[in-house]
Design a protein around this motif. Structure first.
Motif, short mmCIF file in Angstrom:
data_model
loop_
_atom_site.label_atom_id
_atom_site.label_comp_id
_atom_site.label_asym_id
_atom_site.label_seq_id
_atom_site.Cartn_x
_atom_site.Cartn_y
_atom_site.Cartn_z
N ALA A 1 0.84 -1.20 0.00
CA ALA A 1 0.00 0.00 0.00
C ALA A 1 0.87 1.25 0.00
O ALA A 1 0.41 2.31 0.37
N GLY A 2 2.16 1.15 -0.39
CA GLY A 2 3.03 2.30 -0.47
C GLY A 2 3.40 2.89 0.86
O GLY A 2 3.67 4.10 0.95
N ARG A 3 3.42 2.10 1.91
CA ARG A 3 3.72 2.58 3.25
C ARG A 3 4.79 1.70 3.89
O ARG A 3 5.03 0.60 3.46
N PHE A 4 5.39 2.23 4.96
CA PHE A 4 6.27 1.46 5.82
C PHE A 4 5.41 0.94 6.97
O PHE A 4 4.53 1.63 7.45
N TRP A 5 5.71 -0.28 7.41
CA TRP A 5 4.95 -0.90 8.50
C TRP A 5 5.91 -1.49 9.52
O TRP A 5 6.95 -2.03 9.15
N ILE A 6 5.54 -1.40 10.78
CA ILE A 6 6.32 -2.04 11.84
C ILE A 6 5.36 -2.76 12.78
O ILE A 6 4.28 -2.25 13.10
N PHE A 7 5.74 -3.98 13.18
CA PHE A 7 4.97 -4.78 14.13
C PHE A 7 5.85 -5.01 15.34
O PHE A 7 7.02 -5.35 15.19
N TYR A 8 5.29 -4.86 16.53
CA TYR A 8 6.12 -5.01 17.74
C TYR A 8 5.26 -5.34 18.94
O TYR A 8 4.04 -5.18 18.93
N ASP B 1 6.21 8.10 4.90
CA ASP B 1 7.54 8.59 4.52
C ASP B 1 8.69 7.98 5.31
O ASP B 1 9.85 8.28 5.06
N GLY B 2 8.40 7.11 6.28
CA GLY B 2 9.45 6.49 7.09
C GLY B 2 9.95 7.39 8.21
O GLY B 2 10.85 7.00 8.96
N THR B 3 9.38 8.57 8.35
CA THR B 3 9.80 9.51 9.38
C THR B 3 8.67 9.79 10.38
O THR B 3 8.86 9.71 11.58
N THR B 4 7.50 10.10 9.87
CA THR B 4 6.34 10.38 10.71
C THR B 4 5.49 9.12 10.78
O THR B 4 5.05 8.61 9.74
N TRP B 5 5.25 8.64 12.01
CA TRP B 5 4.57 7.36 12.20
C TRP B 5 3.19 7.56 12.82
O TRP B 5 2.97 8.47 13.60
N SER B 6 2.28 6.68 12.45
CA SER B 6 0.93 6.68 13.03
C SER B 6 0.99 6.27 14.49
O SER B 6 2.01 5.76 14.97
#
Length: 186
Positions: free
Chosen positions: A1-8, A22-27
């Motif tokens: 979906a054109g986004r960076f994702w992180i699971f933790y 953008d890899g800088t501002t995160w939800s």
């Protein structure tokens, strides 16, 4: 979906995800697995280009598929049971083959779903006990899959060659005192 994702996982024991355009501002963090007992090594994501596929568990191994959206949300399908009766600390591995079917390995076993719609029905003709450690799954072309595992002294592999030929013969890869944790990247 054109986004960076992180699971933790946080100290509260729950699993979260965040995303960024953008890899800088995160939800903000979104809790998506509410099981306190799941250990750190018992979660693994896979992205097939359209869906996230995750395997996770404690005494039971589960599978879920999620569709990421451009706004940073994920629509998850219902949780599916892959295997019940494992040790609580057993790690998992997941991959999808080139035909889109999810495969999960846990505690020396490999399982494949005969469905690719977000539900799980184990294809018993594929289920295999590798022995040793958890097999790492590497997708090949034409629906084939390669599983690499270690018994602590050597590393070996099997190739799933398809419904006709099934699993190939064991292939010896390394025969010198191998650490039982083989590291691969996705």
């Amino acid at each position: 979906a054109g986004r960076f994702w992180i699971f933790y996982r946080l100290a509260d024991g729950y699993w979260y995800f965040r995303s960024s355009a953008d890899g800088t501002t995160w939800s903000g963090a979104t809790k998506f697995i509410s099981y306190y007992t799941i250990f750190m090594g018992c979660f693994e994501p896979w992205f097939d280009g359209t869906y996230f596929h995750i395997a996770y568990g404690d005494y039971t191994c589960w599978y879920r598929r999620g569709l990421p959206a451009g706004d940073g949300t994920i629509t998850w399908d219902a949780e599916q049971t892959v295997y019940a009766g494992a040790s609580a600390s057993d790690a998992v591995w997941i991959a999808c083959d080139s035909s889109g079917y999810p495969w999960v390995s846990r505690k020396g076993w490999v399982y494949k779903s005969s469905k690719k719609d977000g539900t799980w029905t184990t294809d018993a003709s594929v289920t295999k006990y590798f022995g040793g450690s958890m097999p790492f799954l590497i997708p090949l072309t034409s629906g084939k899959m390669y599983g690499i595992y270690s018994n602590g002294y050597s590393a070996s592999a099997y190739e799933w060659k398809g419904a006709g030929p099934g699993w190939g013969s064991q292939e010896g890869l390394i025969t010198n005192d191998v650490n039982s944790n083989i590291v691969t990247g996705k």
